[in-house]
Design an enzyme around this catalytic site. Structure first.
Site: not given
Ligand code: ASP
Length: 338
Positions: A14, A90-91, A272-274
């Site tokens: 992003t 971020t993903d 763990t899923q937690c």
């Molecule tokens: N879909 C974007 C990515 O991971 C989300 C982001 O960068 O915040 O490239």
């Protein structure tokens, strides 16, 4: 080459995206935009060079194969820079941070991953502060590891997860305190940080098919687990179990399926899923039964760190016994010592 410079490796995400008819997408011209945006402050910031991966990607498109291309500039130009910044979507940022931590062991300088929830090109964006903080941190000699810097906090890369899809504070490291906070002052928890090492880098070729994740749910069948285990090329599975590591172990077919995969050399790691806490081995009979058939406790590893570590160990073509042994040991601060 001056060694007080920083190398910024732009992978996409992003932070550098622009709107298109199909939605936000990676766009060319990021360096120009970045230098314009920082123009008034450039003299006061560490000097940097910027390198773009080709093609830039939305990190949702990332495959483990790309970890090699992201690590390559750090490995090749390690001696030329005081530190490195990886700009990343971020993903899957926490997956890449984890992978880099295993590939770049023995760092004696910072590798800081950052990105943003809002593109730099927008008037109101978290990219500016994330970039400025990352630039300051990338020349700090106290940092000798792969970290994520996001929204004022420095986190250990292989302890971090994306916790929030929309807040600017997107990342947390649930089982480890932040390594630093950037507020009026920069405060660093040097007591938690890794000591400087001697580079012992390894960038083996990753096979995307090598690792799978199975998240348990009430009623999960042995057939479904078998379908995953039958994937060609699979070498390891992460089993996301309940609580402190519990599974429906009275399901004989499910247990047999796992046991026979382990006997054939597949590594199965129990997580763990937690969102917080750890697999605590043998507290409950339902967890102890997994250990008995050879499932390895992932303790307090994040899913992202366990996934990247398993990939890295399998890509190094280690024996199943060696993979199991190294999964149990902390290699670069990714888990508690057991
Ligand atoms: N879909 C974007 C990515 O991971 C989300 C982001 O960068 O915040 O490239």
């Amino acid at each position: 080459m001056q060694t007080d410079r920083v190398l910024i490796i732009h992978t996409g995400g992003t932070i550098g995206m622009l709107p298109t008819e199909q939605g936000l997408a990676p766009a060319a011209g990021f360096e120009q935009l970045l230098r314009q945006r920082l123009a008034e402050r450039l003299d006061t910031l560490p000097a940097f060079d910027l390198l773009e991966l080709d093609p830039l990607i939305d990190s949702a498109e990332l495959s483990p194969r790309q970890w090699n291309s992201i690590a390559a500039p750090v490995i090749e130009r390690y001696g030329d820079y005081a530190g490195f910044i990886v700009l990343h979507g971020t993903d899957t940022l926490a997956y890449t941070a984890s992978a880099l931590s295993f590939m770049l062991q023995g760092l004696a300088k910072p590798v800081i991953l950052t990105g943003s929830q809002i593109p730099l090109a927008e008037r109101r964006s978290d990219a500016d502060s994330n970039l400025l903080g990352a630039l300051e941190l990338a020349v700090r000699p106290e940092i000798n590891e792969v970290c994520i810097y996001f929204n004022g906090r420095l986190l250990r890369g292989n302890r971090s997860v994306k916790m929030d899809a929309s807040a600017l504070s997107a990342f947390e490291s649930p089982n480890l305190a932040p390594l630093g906070e950037v507020g009026i002052a920069i405060s660093l928890r040097t007591d938690l940080m890794l000591a400087p090492g001697k580079p012992s880098f390894s960038s083996p070729e990753f096979d995307p098919a090598a690792v799978a994740v199975i998240r348990l749910f009430p009623g999960i069948s042995a057939t479904l687990i078998q379908a995953v285990l039958s994937q060609p090329g699979l070498g390891g599975v992460i089993l996301q179990s309940y609580g402190v590591g519990n599974a429906p172990t009275s399901d004989a077919a499910l247990m047999e399926t796992l046991e026979s995969a382990i006997a054939q050399g597949t590594t199965v790691v129990n997580l763990t899923q937690c969102s917080r806490g750890a697999v605590a081995g043998d507290t409950y009979a339902t967890g102890a039964a997994l250990s008995r058939i050879g499932v390895i406790s992932g303790a307090d590893l994040t899913l992202e760190a366990a996934f990247a570590k398993l990939h890295w160990l399998l890509a190094k073509k280690l024996s199943a016994a060696e993979v199991a042994m190294q999964m149990r040991q902390p290699l670069c601060g990714e888990k508690q010592a057991s």
